[in-house]
Design a protein around this motif. Sequence first.
Motif, PDB file in Angstrom:
ATOM      1  N   LEU A  46     -28.194  19.613  60.924  1.00 61.19           N
ATOM      2  CA  LEU A  46     -28.353  18.421  60.087  1.00 61.19           C
ATOM      3  C   LEU A  46     -29.814  18.169  59.741  1.00 61.19           C
ATOM      4  CD1 LEU A  46     -25.828  15.932  61.730  1.00 61.19           C
ATOM      5  CD2 LEU A  46     -25.623  17.093  59.530  1.00 61.19           C
ATOM      6  N   TYR A  47     -30.711  18.426  60.702  1.00 66.38           N
ATOM      7  CA  TYR A  47     -32.139  18.260  60.432  1.00 66.38           C
ATOM      8  C   TYR A  47     -32.606  19.224  59.345  1.00 66.38           C
ATOM      9  CZ  TYR A  47     -37.156  18.112  61.041  1.00 66.38           C
ATOM     10  OH  TYR A  47     -38.507  17.997  60.808  1.00 66.38           O
ATOM     11  N   SER A  48     -32.168  20.473  59.419  1.00 69.81           N
ATOM     12  CA  SER A  48     -32.572  21.436  58.393  1.00 69.81           C
ATOM     13  C   SER A  48     -31.959  21.090  57.039  1.00 69.81           C
ATOM     14  CB  SER A  48     -32.207  22.868  58.795  1.00 69.81           C
ATOM     15  OG  SER A  48     -30.806  23.061  58.730  1.00 69.81           O
ATOM     16  N   LEU A  49     -30.753  20.496  57.048  1.00 69.82           N
ATOM     17  CA  LEU A  49     -30.132  20.073  55.797  1.00 69.82           C
ATOM     18  C   LEU A  49     -30.935  18.953  55.148  1.00 69.82           C
ATOM     19  CD1 LEU A  49     -27.704  20.158  53.796  1.00 69.82           C
ATOM     20  CD2 LEU A  49     -26.627  18.450  55.258  1.00 69.82           C
ATOM     21  N   PHE A  50     -31.336  17.970  55.947  1.00 77.08           N
ATOM     22  CA  PHE A  50     -32.101  16.855  55.392  1.00 77.08           C
ATOM     23  C   PHE A  50     -33.535  17.243  55.055  1.00 77.08           C
ATOM     24  CE2 PHE A  50     -29.024  14.081  57.873  1.00 77.08           C
ATOM     25  CZ  PHE A  50     -28.266  13.809  56.757  1.00 77.08           C
ATOM     26  N   ALA A  51     -34.134  18.158  55.804  1.00 82.72           N
ATOM     27  CA  ALA A  51     -35.523  18.540  55.577  1.00 82.72           C
ATOM     28  C   ALA A  51     -35.677  19.508  54.415  1.00 82.72           C
ATOM     29  CB  ALA A  51     -36.111  19.152  56.845  1.00 82.72           C
ATOM     30  N   THR A  52     -34.786  20.489  54.307  1.00 82.61           N
ATOM     31  CA  THR A  52     -34.953  21.524  53.285  1.00 82.61           C
ATOM     32  C   THR A  52     -33.917  21.466  52.184  1.00 82.61           C
ATOM     33  OG1 THR A  52     -33.598  23.128  54.492  1.00 82.61           O
ATOM     34  CG2 THR A  52     -35.956  23.096  54.983  1.00 82.61           C
ATOM     35  N   GLY A  53     -32.814  20.778  52.419  1.00 78.69           N
ATOM     36  CA  GLY A  53     -31.758  20.707  51.418  1.00 78.69           C
ATOM     37  C   GLY A  53     -30.763  21.847  51.511  1.00 78.69           C
ATOM     38  N   THR A  54     -30.950  22.745  52.472  1.00 81.75           N
ATOM     39  CA  THR A  54     -30.010  23.846  52.666  1.00 81.75           C
ATOM     40  C   THR A  54     -29.420  23.746  54.067  1.00 81.75           C
ATOM     41  OG1 THR A  54     -31.729  25.339  53.476  1.00 81.75           O
ATOM     42  CG2 THR A  54     -31.248  25.397  51.114  1.00 81.75           C
ATOM     43  N   LEU A  55     -28.164  24.131  54.201  1.00 81.14           N
ATOM     44  CA  LEU A  55     -27.493  24.079  55.493  1.00 81.14           C
ATOM     45  C   LEU A  55     -27.669  25.408  56.203  1.00 81.14           C
ATOM     46  CD1 LEU A  55     -25.723  22.377  57.357  1.00 81.14           C
ATOM     47  CD2 LEU A  55     -23.740  23.372  56.248  1.00 81.14           C
ATOM     48  N   GLN A  56     -28.339  25.364  57.352  1.00 79.55           N
ATOM     49  CA  GLN A  56     -28.563  26.554  58.158  1.00 79.55           C
ATOM     50  C   GLN A  56     -28.120  26.258  59.577  1.00 79.55           C
ATOM     51  OE1 GLN A  56     -32.723  27.214  57.945  1.00 79.55           O
ATOM     52  NE2 GLN A  56     -32.738  27.685  55.775  1.00 79.55           N
ATOM     53  N   LEU A  57     -27.525  27.218  60.260  1.00 77.40           N
ATOM     54  CA  LEU A  57     -27.121  27.059  61.642  1.00 77.40           C
ATOM     55  C   LEU A  57     -28.329  27.347  62.525  1.00 77.40           C
ATOM     56  CD1 LEU A  57     -24.808  26.432  63.569  1.00 77.40           C
ATOM     57  CD2 LEU A  57     -24.361  28.865  63.674  1.00 77.40           C
ATOM     58  N   THR A  58     -29.012  26.275  62.930  1.00 73.96           N
ATOM     59  CA  THR A  58     -30.190  26.411  63.784  1.00 73.96           C
ATOM     60  C   THR A  58     -30.080  25.443  64.941  1.00 73.96           C
ATOM     61  OG1 THR A  58     -31.393  24.784  62.473  1.00 73.96           O
ATOM     62  CG2 THR A  58     -31.710  27.087  61.888  1.00 73.96           C
TER      63      THR A  58
END
Length: 90
Positions: A46-58
């Motif tokens: 969710l953090y990577s989705l909000f920060a970069t706009g892309t959904l990544q499994l991290t």
Amino acid sequence: MNIIAWVILGLLAGAIAKAIYPGSQGGGILSTMILGIIGAFIGGSLYSLFATGTLQLTATSLSLPGLLIAVIGAMVAIYLWGLISRSRSV
């Protein structure tokens, strides 16, 4: 070494999330650890989705901001687990 950090982060995040989240959640130390590790992945994604706009499994790292994100993710996991288990028992 990365797996040990995930276990420690999962245990801490799961325990904090269970203490903060209202209501009663069952389970022992293993379920708390698994919940925290899942929460770290949910929070990191969710953090990577909000920060970069892309959904990544991290996953988050073993740091104070990473712990905060993992706790938020673990609370989301508790909520989702409650929805799933409630729909099964009806």
